[in-house]
Design a protein around this motif. Structure first.
Motif, short mmCIF file in Angstrom:
data_model
loop_
_atom_site.label_atom_id
_atom_site.label_comp_id
_atom_site.label_asym_id
_atom_site.label_seq_id
_atom_site.Cartn_x
_atom_site.Cartn_y
_atom_site.Cartn_z
N ALA A 60 -33.82 -9.76 10.98
CA ALA A 60 -34.38 -8.52 10.45
C ALA A 60 -35.55 -8.82 9.51
O ALA A 60 -36.59 -8.13 9.55
N ARG A 61 -35.40 -9.83 8.66
CA ARG A 61 -36.49 -10.21 7.76
C ARG A 61 -37.68 -10.75 8.55
O ARG A 61 -38.84 -10.46 8.23
N ALA A 62 -37.39 -11.53 9.61
CA ALA A 62 -38.46 -12.09 10.43
C ALA A 62 -39.22 -10.99 11.17
O ALA A 62 -40.46 -11.05 11.28
N GLN A 63 -38.51 -9.99 11.65
CA GLN A 63 -39.18 -8.90 12.35
C GLN A 63 -40.05 -8.09 11.41
O GLN A 63 -41.13 -7.63 11.80
N ARG A 64 -39.61 -7.93 10.17
CA ARG A 64 -40.46 -7.23 9.21
C ARG A 64 -41.71 -8.06 8.91
O ARG A 64 -42.82 -7.53 8.83
N ALA A 65 -41.53 -9.36 8.78
CA ALA A 65 -42.69 -10.23 8.56
C ALA A 65 -43.66 -10.14 9.74
O ALA A 65 -44.88 -10.07 9.56
N ALA A 66 -43.12 -10.14 10.96
CA ALA A 66 -43.98 -10.06 12.14
C ALA A 66 -44.73 -8.74 12.19
O ALA A 66 -45.90 -8.69 12.60
N ALA A 67 -44.07 -7.65 11.77
CA ALA A 67 -44.74 -6.35 11.74
C ALA A 67 -45.93 -6.36 10.80
O ALA A 67 -46.90 -5.61 10.99
N ASP A 68 -45.88 -7.23 9.79
CA ASP A 68 -46.99 -7.35 8.84
C ASP A 68 -47.99 -8.42 9.27
O ASP A 68 -48.93 -8.73 8.53
N GLY A 69 -47.74 -9.05 10.44
CA GLY A 69 -48.68 -10.03 10.96
C GLY A 69 -48.39 -11.46 10.59
O GLY A 69 -49.27 -12.32 10.68
N PHE A 70 -47.14 -11.76 10.21
CA PHE A 70 -46.78 -13.10 9.77
C PHE A 70 -45.78 -13.75 10.72
O PHE A 70 -44.90 -13.07 11.27
N ALA A 71 -45.88 -15.04 10.89
CA ALA A 71 -44.81 -15.82 11.49
C ALA A 71 -43.75 -16.07 10.43
O ALA A 71 -44.00 -15.98 9.22
N ALA A 72 -42.53 -16.40 10.88
CA ALA A 72 -41.45 -16.72 9.95
C ALA A 72 -40.63 -17.87 10.54
O ALA A 72 -40.47 -17.96 11.76
N ALA A 73 -40.14 -18.73 9.67
CA ALA A 73 -39.35 -19.87 10.12
C ALA A 73 -38.22 -20.13 9.14
O ALA A 73 -38.34 -19.87 7.94
N THR A 74 -37.13 -20.64 9.67
CA THR A 74 -36.00 -21.02 8.83
C THR A 74 -35.33 -22.24 9.43
O THR A 74 -35.52 -22.55 10.62
N ILE A 75 -34.56 -22.95 8.62
CA ILE A 75 -33.80 -24.11 9.08
C ILE A 75 -32.39 -24.07 8.51
O ILE A 75 -32.13 -23.39 7.51
N GLU A 76 -31.49 -24.78 9.18
CA GLU A 76 -30.12 -24.91 8.69
C GLU A 76 -30.13 -25.78 7.45
O GLU A 76 -30.74 -26.86 7.43
N LEU A 77 -29.46 -25.33 6.39
CA LEU A 77 -29.43 -26.09 5.16
C LEU A 77 -28.50 -27.29 5.28
O LEU A 77 -27.56 -27.28 6.09
N PRO A 78 -28.71 -28.32 4.48
CA PRO A 78 -27.82 -29.48 4.50
C PRO A 78 -26.37 -29.07 4.24
O PRO A 78 -26.09 -28.25 3.36
N GLY A 79 -25.45 -29.64 5.02
CA GLY A 79 -24.04 -29.36 4.84
C GLY A 79 -23.57 -28.05 5.41
O GLY A 79 -22.40 -27.70 5.26
#
Length: 246
Positions: A60-79
């Motif tokens: 949902a956060r990524a789609q809002r970012a995309a609507a504003d013209g931004f790419a979004a990325a995330t990674i799995e945290l350690p552990g």
């Protein structure tokens, strides 16, 4: 970075899952992203609950970012997720749970053991993710960081010059050493605080905000618990990134 799957979401956002040195991650790019018109990037921070559990909120956060013209990325945290457990962090988490159930103060040693190993390991991984994503021709920066764990955001904003703005979630315990690091943060900040967050030390969050060295910093505080963030708070955060990444 190796892409392992991709799908086009209903709003046209391209979602690609990847691995980076065996770390799982997800990249979302708007339809507007191209080699001739690369887009800015927002790194999506999140609590160490696992990407699968956090996916609905992240997309949902990524789609809002995309609507504003931004790419979004995330990674799995350690552990987290399917990554190897961090025994010392798991022990600190158990100690924290016992202290909270007993109604006793949470000591600094528990907070340090819970948060600092995660910060030390996660921040270089975020920087490696930045290297990989910014090597793609359709993603060009500038870069923002959005979310928690707040100490990860503090360290990354202090040491990574490619991060030009940060929207931080004040919903996690903060080691005392992070206050000194906060003084080194100078990028524009938008800090979200839930006033009645049952798992957060409100005064420590206020003290951390005061410690930040940024000339432009905004504290957005709302009544309610950890999961009661009002929708308009997200709109304000989106406006913050629109100002600083375009």
């Amino acid at each position: 970075m190796q892409f392992t799957s991709e799908q086009r979401l209903e709003d046209g956002v391209l979602e690609r899952k990847f691995t980076l040195d065996e770390i799982p991650g997800i990249l979302w790019t708007p339809e507007s992203a191209s080699t001739s018109a690369p887009v800015p990037l927002i790194l999506l921070g999140h609590p160490p609950l696992g990407l699968n559990r956090m996916y609905a909120r992240l997309v949902a956060r990524a789609q809002r970012a995309a609507a504003d013209g931004f790419a979004a990325a995330t990674i799995e945290l350690p552990g987290s997720g399917e990554r190897p457990r961090l025994a010392a962090v798991d022990q600190a988490r158990a100690d924290l749970r016992r202290a909270m159930e007993a109604g006793t103060p949470v000591g600094e040693e528990i907070i340090d053991a819970l948060v600092l190993p995660l910060v030390d390991k996660a921040v270089p991984e975020w920087q490696a993710t930045l290297d990989a994503v910014l090597s793609l021709p359709e993603v060009g920066g500038p870069v923002g960081y959005s979310g928690g764990v707040i100490s990860i955001g503090v360290r990354l904003a202090a040491v990574e010059p490619r991060v030009v703005a940060a929207g931080l979630f004040a919903g996690s315990l903060v080691p005392r050493t992070m206050f000194e690091e906060a003084r080194q943060v100078t990028v524009p900040l938008h800090v979200l605080l839930q006033w009645d967050d049952e798992g957060n030390d409100r005064q420590a969050s206020l003290d951390l905000f005061d410690a930040f060295g940024s000339k432009e910093k905004t504290l957005h505080a709302n009544m309610g618990g950890h999961t009661g963030v009002p929708q308009f708070a997200g709109e304000d955060a989106a406006g913050f990134f629109a100002r600083h990444l375009k």
